[in-house]
Design a protein around this motif. Structure first.
Motif, mmCIF file in Angstrom:
data_model
loop_
_atom_site.group_PDB
_atom_site.id
_atom_site.type_symbol
_atom_site.label_atom_id
_atom_site.label_comp_id
_atom_site.label_asym_id
_atom_site.label_seq_id
_atom_site.Cartn_x
_atom_site.Cartn_y
_atom_site.Cartn_z
ATOM 1 N N HIS A 1 0.893 -1.157 0.000
ATOM 2 C CA HIS A 1 0.000 0.000 0.000
ATOM 3 C C HIS A 1 0.935 1.210 0.000
ATOM 4 O O HIS A 1 1.692 1.408 0.953
ATOM 5 C CB HIS A 1 -0.910 0.000 1.223
ATOM 6 C CG HIS A 1 -1.796 1.198 1.301
ATOM 7 N ND1 HIS A 1 -2.885 1.362 0.466
ATOM 8 C CD2 HIS A 1 -1.749 2.304 2.096
ATOM 9 C CE1 HIS A 1 -3.475 2.517 0.758
ATOM 10 N NE2 HIS A 1 -2.798 3.096 1.736
ATOM 11 N N VAL B 1 -1.835 3.997 -3.783
ATOM 12 C CA VAL B 1 -1.850 2.918 -4.773
ATOM 13 C C VAL B 1 -1.717 1.604 -4.013
ATOM 14 O O VAL B 1 -0.875 1.481 -3.110
ATOM 15 C CB VAL B 1 -0.681 3.064 -5.777
ATOM 16 C CG1 VAL B 1 -0.590 1.852 -6.686
ATOM 17 C CG2 VAL B 1 -0.803 4.332 -6.584
ATOM 18 N N ASP B 2 -2.550 0.651 -4.363
ATOM 19 C CA ASP B 2 -2.449 -0.688 -3.792
ATOM 20 C C ASP B 2 -1.931 -1.647 -4.853
ATOM 21 O O ASP B 2 -2.529 -1.784 -5.920
ATOM 22 C CB ASP B 2 -3.809 -1.171 -3.278
ATOM 23 C CG ASP B 2 -4.204 -0.458 -2.008
ATOM 24 O OD1 ASP B 2 -3.380 -0.455 -1.067
ATOM 25 O OD2 ASP B 2 -5.311 0.106 -1.948
ATOM 26 N N ILE B 3 -0.816 -2.279 -4.527
ATOM 27 C CA ILE B 3 -0.243 -3.289 -5.419
ATOM 28 C C ILE B 3 -0.523 -4.638 -4.766
ATOM 29 O O ILE B 3 -0.063 -4.891 -3.645
ATOM 30 C CB ILE B 3 1.265 -3.072 -5.624
ATOM 31 C CG1 ILE B 3 1.490 -1.700 -6.260
ATOM 32 C CG2 ILE B 3 1.857 -4.190 -6.472
ATOM 33 C CD1 ILE B 3 2.931 -1.274 -6.334
ATOM 34 N N LYS C 1 -2.391 -13.371 -12.753
ATOM 35 C CA LYS C 1 -3.349 -12.859 -11.776
ATOM 36 C C LYS C 1 -2.631 -12.578 -10.471
ATOM 37 O O LYS C 1 -1.723 -13.319 -10.114
ATOM 38 C CB LYS C 1 -4.468 -13.876 -11.548
ATOM 39 C CG LYS C 1 -5.348 -14.042 -12.757
ATOM 40 C CD LYS C 1 -6.458 -15.022 -12.462
ATOM 41 C CE LYS C 1 -7.315 -15.190 -13.713
ATOM 42 N NZ LYS C 1 -8.382 -16.116 -13.532
ATOM 43 N N ASN D 1 -2.933 -6.547 -13.904
ATOM 44 C CA ASN D 1 -2.495 -5.169 -13.724
ATOM 45 C C ASN D 1 -3.705 -4.241 -13.681
ATOM 46 O O ASN D 1 -4.747 -4.527 -14.281
ATOM 47 C CB ASN D 1 -1.590 -4.718 -14.882
ATOM 48 C CG ASN D 1 -0.170 -5.253 -14.785
ATOM 49 O OD1 ASN D 1 0.321 -5.847 -15.726
ATOM 50 N ND2 ASN D 1 0.486 -5.036 -13.671
ATOM 51 N N ALA D 2 -3.533 -3.120 -13.001
ATOM 52 C CA ALA D 2 -4.566 -2.078 -12.987
ATOM 53 C C ALA D 2 -4.712 -1.511 -14.399
ATOM 54 O O ALA D 2 -3.749 -1.529 -15.185
ATOM 55 C CB ALA D 2 -4.165 -0.973 -12.017
ATOM 56 N N PRO D 3 -5.888 -1.000 -14.740
ATOM 57 C CA PRO D 3 -6.091 -0.444 -16.089
ATOM 58 C C PRO D 3 -5.051 0.613 -16.480
ATOM 59 O O PRO D 3 -4.596 0.630 -17.623
ATOM 60 C CB PRO D 3 -7.496 0.163 -16.016
ATOM 61 C CG PRO D 3 -8.194 -0.666 -14.980
ATOM 62 C CD PRO D 3 -7.132 -0.995 -13.958
ATOM 63 N N THR E 1 -1.950 0.787 -15.443
ATOM 64 C CA THR E 1 -0.696 0.062 -15.708
ATOM 65 C C THR E 1 -0.747 -0.600 -17.079
ATOM 66 O O THR E 1 0.225 -0.556 -17.840
ATOM 67 C CB THR E 1 -0.426 -0.977 -14.609
ATOM 68 O OG1 THR E 1 -0.421 -0.320 -13.342
ATOM 69 C CG2 THR E 1 0.890 -1.678 -14.817
ATOM 70 N N ASN F 1 -1.155 -6.675 -20.381
ATOM 71 C CA ASN F 1 -1.444 -7.099 -19.021
ATOM 72 C C ASN F 1 -0.550 -8.288 -18.711
ATOM 73 O O ASN F 1 -0.927 -9.434 -18.911
ATOM 74 C CB ASN F 1 -2.916 -7.478 -18.864
ATOM 75 C CG ASN F 1 -3.219 -7.899 -17.437
ATOM 76 O OD1 ASN F 1 -2.565 -7.449 -16.503
ATOM 77 N ND2 ASN F 1 -4.183 -8.772 -17.274
ATOM 78 N N PRO G 1 1.558 -8.964 -15.488
ATOM 79 C CA PRO G 1 1.839 -8.361 -14.197
ATOM 80 C C PRO G 1 3.298 -8.330 -13.741
ATOM 81 O O PRO G 1 3.731 -7.338 -13.181
ATOM 82 C CB PRO G 1 0.993 -9.182 -13.224
ATOM 83 C CG PRO G 1 -0.129 -9.684 -14.047
ATOM 84 C CD PRO G 1 0.453 -9.917 -15.406
#
Length: 172
Positions: free
Chosen positions: A48, A72-74, A135, A138-140, A142, A149, A151
């Motif tokens: 976070h 941002v949450d990764i 899974k 990635n966030a949109p 990113t 996509n 990750p």
């Protein structure tokens, strides 16, 4: 005095003792890039991220646009722990079969050869885990920045940075 040229037990014992005193360390090793170590930890466990100074993080987007975000949450995308969980029994088998090979070869197969084979295997399997992880996605933003996509793969540096080292047991 007659020497027994067929007594291989001392050599076998030496190699088995050598094997039991060794370990293989795999990942982004301590003398490698601290930045890549941080990237690996953030992806392995998630993070976070909040701004240290000011109210916002400034995140570059496509076409030069900059986004202001409060945090941002990764999500965690384990590649080390998940590979260990999936493969550790096979890795244990590699060591056991390596010990048997040392005995059957009368000590001509060495502990270093067994540990090198294990290190290479572990390195390949972790790299494969990185390249196959899809899974959580990635966030949109990113995906828009990367154009894909994937990750754990952007430049490929993370996967290429996975190395192994043979050490004394208990040492890095």
């Amino acid at each position: 005095m007659i020497k027994d040229h067929y007594n291989h037990l001392p050599r076998i014992k030496r190699e088995l003792d050598n094997l039991s005193g060794k370990a293989v360390v795999v990942g982004i090793l301590p003398k490698q890039s601290e930045f890549l170590q941080m990237i690996a930890v953030v992806n392995e466990y998630g993070a976070h991220i909040k701004p240290k100074k000011g109210k916002y993080l400034y995140i570059p987007g496509p076409k030069g646009k900059v986004y202001q975000l409060k945090s941002v949450d990764i999500p965690a995308r384990s590649f080390l722990r998940s590979t260990y969980d999936a493969k550790h029994r096979k890795w244990e088998h590699t060591i056991t079969s390596g010990a048997h090979r040392i005995v059957r070869s009368n000590g001509e197969v060495t502990a270093n050869q067994v540990m090198t084979a294990l290190g290479v295997t572990m390195q390949k399997q972790i790299r494969k885990s990185i390249s196959r992880k899809k899974k959580p996605a990635n966030a949109p933003l990113t995906v828009a920045n990367k154009g894909k996509n994937d990750p754990l793969v952007d430049t490929g540096k993370l996967g290429k940075s996975i190395k192994y080292k043979i050490t004394k047991r208990g040492k890095l």
